[in-house]
Design a protein around this motif. Structure first.
Motif, short mmCIF file in Angstrom:
data_model
loop_
_atom_site.label_atom_id
_atom_site.label_comp_id
_atom_site.label_asym_id
_atom_site.label_seq_id
_atom_site.Cartn_x
_atom_site.Cartn_y
_atom_site.Cartn_z
N HIS A 190 0.82 -1.22 0.00
CA HIS A 190 0.00 0.00 0.00
C HIS A 190 0.85 1.27 0.00
CE1 HIS A 190 -3.11 2.86 1.33
NE2 HIS A 190 -2.28 3.21 2.30
N GLN A 191 2.10 1.18 0.44
CA GLN A 191 2.90 2.37 0.71
C GLN A 191 3.48 3.12 -0.50
OE1 GLN A 191 5.90 1.10 3.48
NE2 GLN A 191 4.53 1.18 5.25
N PRO A 192 4.00 2.44 -1.53
CA PRO A 192 4.71 3.17 -2.59
C PRO A 192 3.94 4.32 -3.25
CG PRO A 192 5.24 0.86 -2.74
CD PRO A 192 4.17 0.98 -1.68
N PRO A 193 2.63 4.19 -3.56
CA PRO A 193 1.95 5.32 -4.18
C PRO A 193 1.88 6.57 -3.30
CG PRO A 193 0.72 3.30 -4.53
CD PRO A 193 1.76 2.98 -3.51
N GLN A 194 2.07 6.41 -1.97
CA GLN A 194 2.00 7.55 -1.07
C GLN A 194 3.37 8.08 -0.63
OE1 GLN A 194 -0.41 4.83 -0.28
NE2 GLN A 194 -1.71 6.06 -1.62
N ILE A 195 4.44 7.68 -1.31
CA ILE A 195 5.78 8.07 -0.87
C ILE A 195 5.94 9.58 -0.78
CG2 ILE A 195 8.20 8.16 -1.59
CD1 ILE A 195 8.03 5.29 -2.44
N VAL A 196 5.47 10.31 -1.77
CA VAL A 196 5.69 11.76 -1.81
C VAL A 196 5.00 12.45 -0.64
CG1 VAL A 196 5.30 13.88 -3.10
CG2 VAL A 196 6.04 11.81 -4.30
N THR A 197 3.70 12.19 -0.46
CA THR A 197 2.98 12.85 0.64
C THR A 197 3.43 12.34 1.99
OG1 THR A 197 1.16 11.27 0.34
CG2 THR A 197 0.95 13.41 -0.73
N ASP A 198 3.79 11.07 2.07
CA ASP A 198 4.29 10.53 3.34
C ASP A 198 5.59 11.23 3.74
OD1 ASP A 198 2.19 8.81 3.57
OD2 ASP A 198 3.30 6.98 3.12
N ARG A 199 6.48 11.40 2.78
CA ARG A 199 7.76 12.06 3.08
C ARG A 199 7.52 13.51 3.50
NH1 ARG A 199 10.35 11.00 -1.37
NH2 ARG A 199 11.53 9.20 -0.59
N GLN A 200 6.61 14.20 2.81
CA GLN A 200 6.33 15.60 3.13
C GLN A 200 5.74 15.76 4.53
OE1 GLN A 200 3.79 16.69 -0.14
NE2 GLN A 200 5.50 17.23 -1.50
N SER A 201 4.95 14.77 4.96
CA SER A 201 4.29 14.86 6.27
C SER A 201 5.18 14.32 7.40
CB SER A 201 2.97 14.08 6.24
OG SER A 201 3.21 12.70 6.07
N GLY A 202 6.37 13.80 7.04
CA GLY A 202 7.27 13.27 8.06
C GLY A 202 7.04 11.82 8.40
N LYS A 203 6.27 11.14 7.58
CA LYS A 203 5.97 9.73 7.83
C LYS A 203 7.15 8.88 7.37
CE LYS A 203 2.00 6.62 7.43
NZ LYS A 203 0.64 6.46 6.85
N ARG A 204 7.72 8.10 8.28
CA ARG A 204 8.91 7.30 7.99
C ARG A 204 8.53 5.86 7.67
NH1 ARG A 204 12.77 9.39 6.11
NH2 ARG A 204 14.22 7.85 7.00
N SER A 205 7.71 5.69 6.65
CA SER A 205 7.28 4.35 6.26
C SER A 205 8.45 3.59 5.64
CB SER A 205 6.13 4.45 5.24
OG SER A 205 6.60 4.98 4.02
N PHE A 206 8.26 2.29 5.48
CA PHE A 206 9.29 1.45 4.86
C PHE A 206 9.59 1.96 3.45
CE2 PHE A 206 10.95 -2.18 2.55
CZ PHE A 206 11.79 -2.80 3.47
N ALA A 207 8.54 2.36 2.71
CA ALA A 207 8.72 2.84 1.34
C ALA A 207 9.50 4.15 1.31
CB ALA A 207 7.37 3.01 0.67
#
Length: 291
Positions: A190-207
Motif C-alpha cells: 500500500h505504501q509506494p503510491p504515497q511516498i511523496v505525501t508521506d515524506r512531506q508529512s514526516g511519515k517514515r514508512s518502509f517505502a
C-alpha cells in the motif's frame, strides 16, 4: 481538531468502506477453522472474528483521520474523511464508535465463554492498535509502525485460535507468523503510491526509507512466506489429506501470479481469499465424494 480538504471531490461510503480490506481480519478466522476444523467452537469463533473486523474498521477510520490531519494520504480517493464531507472530526468519532462496539463485543464473547485470560495479551494489542494512529507522532509515522502491524495481526490469529478452544503448539505459532507476514505484506504493498505525501508529512514508512522497488519486493516475499507457513501448518493439522495438498497447489499458483503481476493490496487479499475459498470447498466436499 483540524479539517483539511485537499480535494473536495466526494467519496461515497461504500468506496471508503472498501470491503476487500477486511479480509485481513476475516481470513485469520477462516484459517483457524481450516487448520483445526472439528474441534473449533463456532459459537465463539465467528462473533470474535466480527469483533476483530469492527476493531479494524475503527483503526482504519482513525488512520484516515490522522493522515488527513497531518497531510499524508490526502490524495487517497477512498478516504473516510472524504466520505464524511472533509470532516476529520466526524471520521474520528466514527472510528471511536466502531472501536467501542468491537471492543464491547469481544469482551462479551470472552465473558460468555469464560475466556477472560485472553485479555492478558488482547488488551496490549488493542492499545498498540490505537497508538498506531493517535498522538502527535503516532506509531504509523515511525519505523515501529510496520512492527506494530505484524504484532497486532499475528496476535489476531493467536487470539482467535485460543478463544475457539485450540491448544498452543506449532500450528498456532505457524499461523501467528503467517498472518504477521500477511498483514505486513499488505501494508508494504500500500505504501509506494504515497511516498511523496508521506515524506512531506514526516511519515517514515518502509517505502519512504527504502524506496518503491524494495518495498514491492518485500511485500511479495512476505506474502509468499505467509502462504507457505499456512501450507506447512495444514500438513500438521487434523485434515492434512483433505486440506494440505489443495492448499499447497492453490498457494503455489497464487504466489506465481502475484510475482508476475506485482503486489497490490486488493489483488493480494482477493487472491488469498480465493485460495481459502477453494480450500474450504475442498474440505467440505471431501466427505460427500468419499462416503
Amino acid at each position: 481538531m483540524t479539517v483539511v480538504v485537499a480535494d473536495p471531490s466526494p467519496t461515497r461510503w461504500w468506496q471508503a468502506l472498501n470491503p476487500a480490506i477486511y479480509l485481513v481480519s476475516i481470513l485469520p478466522g477462516v484459517a483457524v477453522w481450516l487448520l483445526a476444523q472439528a474441534s473449533v467452537n463456532h459459537e465463539v469463533l465467528w462473533p470474535a472474528t466480527l469483533a476483530v473486523v469492527l476493531l479494524q474498521h475503527g483503526i482504519n477510520l482513525l488512520n484516515d483521520a490522522k493522515d488527513w490531519q497531518l497531510g499524508a494520504d490526502t490524495e487517497k480517493y477512498d478516504s473516510w474523511v472524504r466520505a464524511h464531507g472533509g470532516s476529520v472530526r466526524t471520521a474520528f468519532y466514527h472510528g471511536v464508535i466502531s472501536l467501542t462496539v468491537g471492543g464491547a463485543l469481544g469482551l462479551l464473547v470472552l465473558l460468555l465463554f469464560q475466556q477472560l485470560w485472553i485479555l492478558g495479551f488482547a488488551l496490549p494489542l488493542a492499545v498498540l492498535g490505537v497508538l498506531y494512529n493517535v498522538g502527535k507522532r503516532p506509531l504509523s509515522y515511525s519505523p515501529a509502525g510496520e512492527w506494530a502491524t505484524a504484532v497486532c495481526y499475528g496476535g489476531v490469529f493467536s487470539g482467535l485460535w485460543f478463544v475457539s478452544g485450540q491448544p498452543p503448539g506449532l500450528i498456532a505459532l505457524l499461523g501467528t507468523l503467517a498472518f504477521s507476514a500477511f498483514a505486513t505484506a499488505l501494508l508494504f504493498s500500500h505504501q509506494p503510491p504515497q511516498i511523496v505525501t508521506d515524506r512531506q508529512s514526516g511519515k517514515r514508512s518502509f517505502a519512504v526509507r527504502h524506496g518503491a522497488d524494495s518495498t514491492y519486493r518485500a511485500a511479495s516475499l512476505l506474502w509468499s512466506l505467509s502462504l507457505g507457513l499456512l501450507v506447512l501448518g495444514s500438513w500438521l493439522g487434523p485434515q492434512a489429506v483433505t486440506l494440505a495438498k489443495p492448499l499447497a497447489f492453490l498457494s503455489a499458483l497464487a504466489i506465481v501470479y502475484i510475482q508476475r503481476i506485482g503486489p497490490n493490496p486488493k489483488r493480494m487479499m482477493l487472491c488469498a481469499a480465493l485460495v481459502f475459498l477453494v480450500a474450504t470447498g475442498s474440505v467440505l466436499l471431501w466427505p460427500l465424494l468419499w462416503t
